[in-house]
Design a protein around this motif. Structure first.
Motif, PDB file in Angstrom:
ATOM      1  N   SER A 127      10.530   5.370  -0.434  1.00  0.00           N
ATOM      2  CA  SER A 127       9.787   6.482   0.178  1.00  0.00           C
ATOM      3  C   SER A 127      10.181   7.524  -1.046  1.00  0.00           C
ATOM      4  N   ASN A 166       5.577  10.174   0.234  1.00  0.00           N
ATOM      5  CA  ASN A 166       4.955   8.909  -0.339  1.00  0.00           C
ATOM      6  C   ASN A 166       5.866   7.747   0.166  1.00  0.00           C
ATOM      7  N   VAL A 178       5.942   3.532   0.667  1.00  0.00           N
ATOM      8  CA  VAL A 178       5.452   2.341   0.394  1.00  0.00           C
ATOM      9  C   VAL A 178       5.655   1.151   1.310  1.00  0.00           C
ATOM     10  N   ARG A 201       0.824  -1.257   0.093  1.00  0.00           N
ATOM     11  CA  ARG A 201       0.019  -0.093   0.061  1.00  0.00           C
ATOM     12  C   ARG A 201       0.932   1.404   0.037  1.00  0.00           C
ATOM     13  N   ARG A 202       0.326   2.168  -0.503  1.00  0.00           N
ATOM     14  CA  ARG A 202       1.037   3.610  -0.769  1.00  0.00           C
ATOM     15  C   ARG A 202       0.456   4.518   0.545  1.00  0.00           C
ATOM     16  N   GLU A 243       4.929  -0.227  -7.803  1.00  0.00           N
ATOM     17  CA  GLU A 243       5.324  -0.727  -6.204  1.00  0.00           C
ATOM     18  C   GLU A 243       5.218  -2.023  -5.962  1.00  0.00           C
ATOM     19  N   SER A 288       0.470   8.152   2.068  1.00  0.00           N
ATOM     20  CA  SER A 288       0.973   9.729   1.872  1.00  0.00           C
ATOM     21  C   SER A 288       0.435  10.728   2.627  1.00  0.00           C
ATOM     22  N   THR A 307      -1.480  -0.020  -4.201  1.00  0.00           N
ATOM     23  CA  THR A 307      -0.363   0.223  -5.006  1.00  0.00           C
ATOM     24  C   THR A 307      -0.491   0.153  -6.479  1.00  0.00           C
TER      25      THR A 307
END
Length: 293
Positions: free
Chosen positions: A240, A248, A250, A222-223, A280, A225, A276
């Motif tokens: 990152s 951001n 990961v 997942r991202r 990613e 942010s 993602t």
């Protein structure tokens, strides 16, 4: 569906280098498959085995139900390797005609040139083309013999965004007509735009083989942010970047990351967590493989 290309427990060595390690893979009729992996992962070696340019050290490779070493079998495929050399004195129309003459059936020259945005260059000598134009021509030639299947190894390297998208349209048109495609690319956007199935290779092995969504989901990346001036050390960060004032990150464990972010007391705002991208997921898969070796 019938497998048009098949690798069964294939190993390939170059001296002491193990390029492929017991790889098994089927490419079925009508599929558009994206082959991803870092440099040296074995992508080009696998394509070279499928098209008969190399032989496996062990294992079996099949192409269109026969041997890739059989010239008659190879008439049913089209190939664009990473590097091509075309006679610079010939004109675009002449080289298309020359390549087409090697096949019992071939695509209409005008249709082929139009599909890949080359119609205006038909009378130009190849030596006078730009690098991007030569690359588009090399890809177009893979479709000259009305192939059942094409292998495209980094097909859009060196192309600008507009030319790349034009070439995508040509590949899609072939696939929409029932053609089968295996392509490698460094442009993960390209795989997302074209492929229905993604095969990720690393260290000479298949790390993942599934749909685009499944490849993302299987790694659980997942991202996360948020906007912040300072970012504390946080657990489970795979990658990152800072962009337009936002951080951001990961991660495979967004819940833990957010808990630790709050506990750190560092000020932040605008927290977002989203699925993602393929890039990613790809980084997470290959990072895990490296860590496991």
């Amino acid at each position: 569906m019938t497998a048009l290309a098949r690798a069964i427990e294939v190993t390939r060595r170059y001296g002491e280098v193990l390029a492929l390690d017991r790889v098994s893979l089927d490419i079925r009729a009508g599929e558009l498959v994206g082959l991803l992996g870092p440099n040296g992962a074995g992508k080009s070696t696998l394509i070279n085995l499928f098209v008969g340019l190399r032989r496996p050290t062990s294992g079996t490779v099949e192409l269109l139900g026969g041997s890739p070493q059989n010239p008659v079998t190879r008439r049913g495929i089209g190939v664009t390797p990473q590097e091509t050399g075309l006679p610079e004195s010939l004109r675009v129309g002449e080289i298309v005609g020359f390549v087409s003459a090697h096949f019992p059936e071939h695509t209409d020259k005008g249709e082929l040139l139009d599909r890949f945005g080359l119609s205006d260059l038909v009378k130009r000598q190849i030596g006078g083309l730009s690098g991007g134009q030569k690359r588009r021509l090399a890809v177009a030639l893979a479709f000259a013999g009305k192939p059942r299947m094409v292998f495209l190894d980094e097909p859009t390297t060196g192309l600008d965004v507009e030319a790349r998208r034009s070439l995508w349209d040509g590949v899609r048109a072939f696939h929409d007509e029932g053609g089968t495609v295996l392509l490698t690319s460094h442009y993960l956007e390209e795989i997302e735009a074209l492929a229905e199935r993604v095969v990720v290779v690393g260290q000479g092995r298949v790390l993942a083989d599934d749909t685009m969504r499944a490849v993302r989901d299987m790694v659980g990346v997942r991202r996360v942010s948020f906007a912040a001036e300072v970012v504390p050390e946080l657990p489970g960060v795979l990658g990152s970047e800072r962009e337009d004032g936002r951080i951001n990150l990961v991660t495979t464990d967004p819940d833990r990351l957010v808990v630790e972010l709050v506990r750190s007391g560092a000020p932040f705002s605008g927290l977002e967590i989203r699925p993602t991208t393929l890039e990613e997921a790809f980084l997470a898969i290959t990072s895990k493989e490296t860590a496991d070796v």
